[in-house]
Scaffold this motif. Structure first.
Motif, PDB file in Angstrom:
ATOM      1  N   PRO A 193      43.603  30.169  38.870  1.00  0.00           N
ATOM      2  CA  PRO A 193      44.034  28.777  39.013  1.00  0.00           C
ATOM      3  C   PRO A 193      43.803  28.038  37.697  1.00  0.00           C
ATOM      4  O   PRO A 193      42.764  28.213  37.058  1.00  0.00           O
ATOM      5  CB  PRO A 193      43.125  28.239  40.115  1.00  0.00           C
ATOM      6  N   ARG A 194      44.750  27.222  37.308  1.00  0.00           N
ATOM      7  CA  ARG A 194      44.607  26.469  36.059  1.00  0.00           C
ATOM      8  C   ARG A 194      45.030  25.036  36.324  1.00  0.00           C
ATOM      9  O   ARG A 194      46.213  24.734  36.451  1.00  0.00           O
ATOM     10  CB  ARG A 194      45.473  27.101  34.969  1.00  0.00           C
ATOM     11  N   GLY A 195      44.043  24.155  36.433  1.00  0.00           N
ATOM     12  CA  GLY A 195      44.351  22.767  36.741  1.00  0.00           C
ATOM     13  C   GLY A 195      43.089  21.977  37.017  1.00  0.00           C
ATOM     14  O   GLY A 195      42.018  22.292  36.510  1.00  0.00           O
ATOM     15  N   GLY A 196      43.210  20.966  37.847  1.00  0.00           N
ATOM     16  CA  GLY A 196      42.099  20.084  38.154  1.00  0.00           C
ATOM     17  C   GLY A 196      41.123  20.691  39.141  1.00  0.00           C
ATOM     18  O   GLY A 196      41.335  21.779  39.688  1.00  0.00           O
ATOM     19  N   ALA A 197      40.058  19.927  39.380  1.00  0.00           N
ATOM     20  CA  ALA A 197      38.988  20.419  40.245  1.00  0.00           C
ATOM     21  C   ALA A 197      39.483  20.737  41.650  1.00  0.00           C
ATOM     22  O   ALA A 197      39.042  21.712  42.265  1.00  0.00           O
ATOM     23  CB  ALA A 197      37.868  19.385  40.300  1.00  0.00           C
ATOM     24  N   GLY A 198      40.411  19.925  42.179  1.00  0.00           N
ATOM     25  CA  GLY A 198      40.909  20.151  43.529  1.00  0.00           C
ATOM     26  C   GLY A 198      41.584  21.501  43.672  1.00  0.00           C
ATOM     27  O   GLY A 198      41.336  22.249  44.631  1.00  0.00           O
ATOM     28  N   LEU A 199      42.460  21.824  42.705  1.00  0.00           N
ATOM     29  CA  LEU A 199      43.161  23.113  42.739  1.00  0.00           C
ATOM     30  C   LEU A 199      42.182  24.267  42.607  1.00  0.00           C
ATOM     31  O   LEU A 199      42.235  25.237  43.368  1.00  0.00           O
ATOM     32  CB  LEU A 199      44.190  23.163  41.604  1.00  0.00           C
ATOM     33  N   ILE A 200      41.286  24.167  41.634  1.00  0.00           N
ATOM     34  CA  ILE A 200      40.370  25.274  41.379  1.00  0.00           C
ATOM     35  C   ILE A 200      39.452  25.500  42.573  1.00  0.00           C
ATOM     36  O   ILE A 200      39.243  26.642  43.014  1.00  0.00           O
ATOM     37  CB  ILE A 200      39.571  25.010  40.094  1.00  0.00           C
ATOM     38  N   ASN A 201      38.924  24.429  43.140  1.00  0.00           N
ATOM     39  CA  ASN A 201      38.040  24.562  44.307  1.00  0.00           C
ATOM     40  C   ASN A 201      38.781  25.149  45.500  1.00  0.00           C
ATOM     41  O   ASN A 201      38.220  25.960  46.251  1.00  0.00           O
ATOM     42  CB  ASN A 201      37.438  23.210  44.670  1.00  0.00           C
ATOM     43  N   ALA A 202      40.038  24.752  45.668  1.00  0.00           N
ATOM     44  CA  ALA A 202      40.832  25.287  46.786  1.00  0.00           C
ATOM     45  C   ALA A 202      41.002  26.793  46.647  1.00  0.00           C
ATOM     46  O   ALA A 202      40.887  27.545  47.630  1.00  0.00           O
ATOM     47  CB  ALA A 202      42.195  24.598  46.840  1.00  0.00           C
ATOM     48  N   CYS A 203      41.264  27.242  45.421  1.00  0.00           N
ATOM     49  CA  CYS A 203      41.433  28.678  45.196  1.00  0.00           C
ATOM     50  C   CYS A 203      40.129  29.432  45.394  1.00  0.00           C
ATOM     51  O   CYS A 203      40.090  30.483  46.052  1.00  0.00           O
ATOM     52  CB  CYS A 203      41.973  28.926  43.781  1.00  0.00           C
ATOM     53  N   VAL A 204      39.053  28.907  44.823  1.00  0.00           N
ATOM     54  CA  VAL A 204      37.761  29.587  44.930  1.00  0.00           C
ATOM     55  C   VAL A 204      37.311  29.682  46.384  1.00  0.00           C
ATOM     56  O   VAL A 204      36.776  30.714  46.821  1.00  0.00           O
ATOM     57  CB  VAL A 204      36.710  28.858  44.071  1.00  0.00           C
ATOM     58  N   GLN A 205      37.559  28.620  47.159  1.00  0.00           N
ATOM     59  CA  GLN A 205      37.088  28.583  48.542  1.00  0.00           C
ATOM     60  C   GLN A 205      37.979  29.372  49.501  1.00  0.00           C
ATOM     61  O   GLN A 205      37.496  29.920  50.497  1.00  0.00           O
ATOM     62  CB  GLN A 205      36.984  27.133  49.000  1.00  0.00           C
ATOM     63  N   ASN A 206      39.284  29.435  49.196  1.00  0.00           N
ATOM     64  CA  ASN A 206      40.220  30.006  50.165  1.00  0.00           C
ATOM     65  C   ASN A 206      40.769  31.367  49.804  1.00  0.00           C
ATOM     66  O   ASN A 206      41.303  32.067  50.670  1.00  0.00           O
ATOM     67  CB  ASN A 206      41.399  29.044  50.374  1.00  0.00           C
ATOM     68  N   ALA A 207      40.661  31.758  48.536  1.00  0.00           N
ATOM     69  CA  ALA A 207      41.291  33.009  48.110  1.00  0.00           C
ATOM     70  C   ALA A 207      40.585  34.216  48.715  1.00  0.00           C
ATOM     71  O   ALA A 207      39.353  34.302  48.712  1.00  0.00           O
ATOM     72  CB  ALA A 207      41.301  33.103  46.591  1.00  0.00           C
ATOM     73  N   THR A 208      41.380  35.161  49.202  1.00  0.00           N
ATOM     74  CA  THR A 208      40.854  36.460  49.626  1.00  0.00           C
ATOM     75  C   THR A 208      41.193  37.530  48.604  1.00  0.00           C
ATOM     76  O   THR A 208      40.731  38.662  48.735  1.00  0.00           O
ATOM     77  CB  THR A 208      41.421  36.848  51.006  1.00  0.00           C
ATOM     78  N   VAL A 209      41.984  37.177  47.590  1.00  0.00           N
ATOM     79  CA  VAL A 209      42.216  38.067  46.457  1.00  0.00           C
ATOM     80  C   VAL A 209      41.214  37.696  45.365  1.00  0.00           C
ATOM     81  O   VAL A 209      40.690  36.578  45.358  1.00  0.00           O
ATOM     82  CB  VAL A 209      43.667  37.950  45.926  1.00  0.00           C
ATOM     83  N   PRO A 210      40.910  38.612  44.445  1.00  0.00           N
ATOM     84  CA  PRO A 210      39.964  38.281  43.363  1.00  0.00           C
ATOM     85  C   PRO A 210      40.433  37.059  42.574  1.00  0.00           C
ATOM     86  O   PRO A 210      41.597  36.964  42.188  1.00  0.00           O
ATOM     87  CB  PRO A 210      39.968  39.540  42.498  1.00  0.00           C
ATOM     88  N   CYS A 211      39.531  36.108  42.341  1.00  0.00           N
ATOM     89  CA  CYS A 211      39.897  34.826  41.746  1.00  0.00           C
ATOM     90  C   CYS A 211      38.963  34.506  40.580  1.00  0.00           C
ATOM     91  O   CYS A 211      37.748  34.666  40.686  1.00  0.00           O
ATOM     92  CB  CYS A 211      39.802  33.728  42.811  1.00  0.00           C
TER      93      CYS A 211
END
Length: 416
Positions: free
Chosen positions: A197-215
């Motif tokens: 993910p490349r962007g603001g805190a909202g995007l990055i946190n969403a990816c870190v919290q929800n991703a089931t693929v390596p992030c």
């Protein structure tokens, strides 16, 4: 999206097997195609800018805006990647056992890399170039504000791939810009090998919290500048001004200024003069200073709120705090930093060593602007993002950070 992901996965074997000459030839043709399609890209970008006005800030409009010079810079970035050493196939280590079994550790592509990013069209070409040179397939999912621009850029890049005889599915763009498409990428197990993910805190946190693929956690930059008591004041002002105002909408811009109490009476009026008074007199946007109690006794500004030292403003805003010395500065950074970039301005070698040893961020500067945390500035050509984590990659992610490794073992009838 499944159809696109299936095509991307199918292209992985072909792309990973490309040799350096094939990849470089494709990159040069991609750069040429960008230039040749300049007007189409600018027309698409004009639509995005028009649609975004009134809904995002002027500094974010600047991130979105393209012109001929910026497109040339994007093309030059691709050409720079072509000049870099190919990271694929490097022998990272080699061991031969007593019985003759040879064990080698070899650099290989990750596979299919998905990049979710926001309103920066240049990320489209940077990501595609880095992915291809490192032998990876990329799946790009840009923000809605930059969709038309990203589509025009990807069409040009795929044209370059066609001219070089390489499968177009090496570069893919998600055309569904709903939130659901981003979530689908985060959970595309079996298709996506790594998500960035490349962007603001909202995007990055969403990816870190929800991703089931390596992030890979990237980007959010609450960057600090600490002006230590021995600092050259003129140097400090120059660095603060650059770090805050040269491009406030990017993640390596300084958001917090920490000032040693012993020099606050001398430094802070000059900070105000440079960031507020002089900018306003020149017709530039003055920096809004959000001050702690001690700083507010010396210069005008807004009283800092509870969240101002934990906010990535991405705007002409800066939080200012007076600290008792280097220990409090280091403690404050440890509590509030996102692990991106921090700087100390000092004449003391002892203070510089203590700061660089104690501050746990991806990039730590002495007497320099934080704005250098960038793949191009670090000699990586361009970057896939700035990793603020510690596993696998940290700091600007270039070609080597887009590879993994495998063990290749050579025997001669060996059995265990």
């Amino acid at each position: 999206m499944i159809k696109m992901l299936t095509a991307a996965k199918a292209a992985k074997t072909e792309v990973s097997a490309l040799n350096t000459e094939q990849k470089n030839n494709a990159l040069l043709k991609m750069a040429d195609a960008l230039i040749e399609n300049t007007q189409r890209i600018l027309d698409a970008n004009a639509v995005d800018v028009k649609n975004a006005k009134g809904s995002i800030s002027e500094v974010m409009i600047d991130r979105l805006l393209l012109n001929a010079d910026r497109i040339r810079t994007m093309a030059d970035g691709i050409r720079d990647v072509a000049k870099l050493p190919d990271p694929v196939g490097d022998i990272l280590s080699e061991t031969t056992r007593e019985d003759g079994l040879k064990i080698t550790k070899v650099s290989v592509p990750v596979g299919v890399i998905a990049i979710i990013y926001e309103s920066r069209p240049n990320v489209t070409s940077d990501a595609a170039a880095l992915a291809l040179k490192s032998g990876n397939v990329c799946v790009l999912r840009g923000g809605k504000e930059a969709f038309n621009s990203a589509l025009a850029i990807v069409n040009a890049l795929r044209e370059g791939l066609r001219r070089s005889g390489i499968c177009e599915d090496a570069i893919n763009l998600v055309t569904d810009i709903s939130r659901e498409s981003a979530t689908a990428l985060m959970k595309a197990n079996g298709y996506i090998d790594m998500l960035i993910p490349r962007g603001g805190a909202g995007l990055i946190n969403a990816c870190v919290q929800n991703a089931t693929v390596p992030c890979i956690q990237t980007g959010t930059g609450i960057c600090h500048i600490y002006v230590e008591k021995t600092a050259d004041i003129d140097m400090a002002i120059k660095i603060i001004n650059n770090a805050k105002t040269s491009r406030p909408s990017v993640c390596n811009a300084a958001e917090v200024l920490l000032v040693d109490e012993q020099i606050k009476d001398e430094l802070l009026p000059k900070v105000y003069d440079t960031l507020v008074t002089k900018r306003a007199s020149c017709g530039l946007v003055p920096v809004e200073l959000r001050l702690d109690g001690k700083a507010a006794q010396i210069i005008d500004g807004i009283s800092a709120g509870d969240n101002d030292f934990d906010t990535e403003f991405l705007d002409y805003i800066m939080a200012v705090k007076c600290v008792s010395g280097i220990d409090e500065a280091i403690s404050h950074i440890a509590k509030h930093s996102t692990g991106h970039s921090e700087a100390i301005i000092t004449k003391s070698d002892e203070a510089a060593l203590k700061f660089t040893s104690s501050v746990d961020s991806a990039a730590v500067y002495v007497n320099s602007s934080t704005r250098f945390t960038d793949g191009g500035e670090f000699g990586l050509g361009c970057e896939m993002g700035i990793s603020t984590q510690k596993l696998h990659a940290r700091g600007p992610m270039g070609l080597k950070e887009l590879t993994t490794y495998k063990y290749v073992i050579y025997g001669n009838g060996h059995i265990r």
